[in-house]
Design an enzyme around this catalytic site. Structure first.
Site, PDB file in Angstrom:
ATOM      1  N   LYS A  75       0.808  -1.232   0.000  1.00 38.83           N
ATOM      2  CA  LYS A  75       0.000   0.000   0.000  1.00 38.83           C
ATOM      3  C   LYS A  75       0.836   1.275   0.000  1.00 38.83           C
ATOM      4  O   LYS A  75       0.406   2.302  -0.505  1.00 38.83           O
ATOM      5  CB  LYS A  75      -0.946   0.006   1.208  1.00 38.83           C
ATOM      6  CG  LYS A  75      -2.154  -0.898   1.032  1.00 38.83           C
ATOM      7  CD  LYS A  75      -3.112  -0.795   2.192  1.00 38.83           C
ATOM      8  CE  LYS A  75      -4.231  -1.796   2.031  1.00 38.83           C
ATOM      9  NZ  LYS A  75      -5.155  -1.838   3.161  1.00 38.83           N
ATOM     10  N   ASP A 111      -9.951   2.892   2.233  1.00 40.61           N
ATOM     11  CA  ASP A 111     -10.046   2.196   3.530  1.00 40.61           C
ATOM     12  C   ASP A 111     -10.695   3.073   4.603  1.00 40.61           C
ATOM     13  O   ASP A 111     -11.585   2.631   5.333  1.00 40.61           O
ATOM     14  CB  ASP A 111      -8.656   1.771   4.024  1.00 40.61           C
ATOM     15  CG  ASP A 111      -8.168   0.491   3.367  1.00 40.61           C
ATOM     16  OD1 ASP A 111      -9.008  -0.299   2.890  1.00 40.61           O
ATOM     17  OD2 ASP A 111      -6.937   0.277   3.332  1.00 40.61           O
TER      18      ASP A 111
END
Ligand code: NAP
Length: 285
Positions: A75, A111
């Site tokens: 990420k 997220d």
């Protein structure tokens, strides 16, 4: 805006890149959404080891890939392959969603948005002033902490087994978002003094059957809402403990759903069929 054109017959490939990704539920959820909207698209898993990542990202267009989710452990490292960031990804400093258009890769992070959207359903939508204790300072915690800071929560305490990681996340939040009511705990036992209204588990501890519970039962106060990002198992030992003490709680399945729905909309520009995606996930768990 994405250039998704349902009239365009060409198959569009989407997928999840990470290592490992074999057990991901994202293909089920996204393929159900594509089918419902009658889109010629397919979501695949791309399990890649670190040395394979540069070639993979440099050949996305050739492979017909129009969008990606990015997961552990890429990420943050994936940023070197991104041409442009959304304000969300830029603030969080990590990318979990990539849109590929005309050879331009735009990085986004869904997220935090997914977490807040789910929290509004299971806990409350106005988070202003609440106290938060978060276990973990990794990729997911980073997105959540930046999002909570933006919601103007009262204070945030971060605990991670790697103290320096928690400290650097907390410093980065202060520097980038101007939110200063954030600190670091030296141990999970500090939960007892913090008495938070919201306790979040953003560590992988609880996924395995023999995992310990990171906190002591007596640290849970009757007004603490417990959110565990883990969704498999559906009830971790932490959630069981919260239940035994009569606390409200949630697992992370809703976060998975909403981060997926946000990614879908970012790729296609179409409204995600959230109920179909939810039913697909709950059918397998
Ligand atoms: P990550 O980047 O590896 O972060 C986890 C963090 O927890 C790391 O900093 C790790 O430290 C720390 N940690 C590990 N064991 C610990 C312990 N005993 N005490 C305190 N800290 C500990 O992983 P992630 O991507 O953030 O994911 C975290 C969890 O959230 C996973 O279970 C993942 O499946 C889940 N998740 C759920 C969703 C959802 O949609 N529901 C989305 C994202 C993630 P070290 O690096 O030093 O081990």
């Amino acid at each position: 805006m994405p250039d998704y054109n349902p009239e365009d017959g060409a198959l569009k490939i989407y997928g999840l890149v990470g290592y490992p990704v074999k057990h991901s539920l994202s293909p089920l959820m996204h393929n159900a959404a594509f089918k419902t909207l009658n889109l010629n698209a397919e979501y695949k898993l791309f399990e890649k080891k670190a040395p394979e990542i540069p070639d993979f990202f440099n050949s996305l267009m050739d492979a017909g890939i129009a969008g990606l989710n990015v997961t552990f452990p890429y990420k943050e490292t994936v940023k070197e392959f991104i041409d442009e960031y959304t304000p969300e990804a830029s603030l969080i400093g990590a990318v979990n969603t990539v849109r590929i258009e005309k050879n331009k890769k735009t990085g986004h992070n869904t997220d935090g948005i997914g977490f807040i959207r789910h929290l509004a359903q299971v806990y409350r939508s106005n988070l202003k002033g609440i106290s938060v204790f978060i276990l973990g300072a990794g990729g997911a915690a980073r997105a959540i902490v930046f999002s909570l800071a933006r919601c103007d929560v009262g204070n945030i305490v971060v605990y991670d087994i790697d103290h320096d990681k928690a400290k650097s996340l907390s410093e980065e939040v202060m520097e980038k978002s101007g939110f200063t009511r954030i600190g670091v705990a030296d141990s999970a036992d500090e939960l007892l003094q913090c008495k938070p209204e919201l306790l979040i588990n953003a560590t992988p501890v609880g996924m395995k059957e023999d995992d310990p519970v990171l906190i002591k039962a007596e640290s849970l106060f009757p007004y603490t809402f417990v959110y565990d990002l883990i969704y498999k198992p559906a009830e971790t030992k932490l959630l069981r403990l919260a239940g035994k003490r009569g606390l409200s709680s949630s697992n992370g399945l809703g976060m998975l759903l909403y981060q997926g729905a946000e990614s879908f909309e970012f790729w296609t520009g179409l409204k995600a069929p959230v109920e179909v995606m939810r039913r697909t996930l709950t059918a397998v768990l």
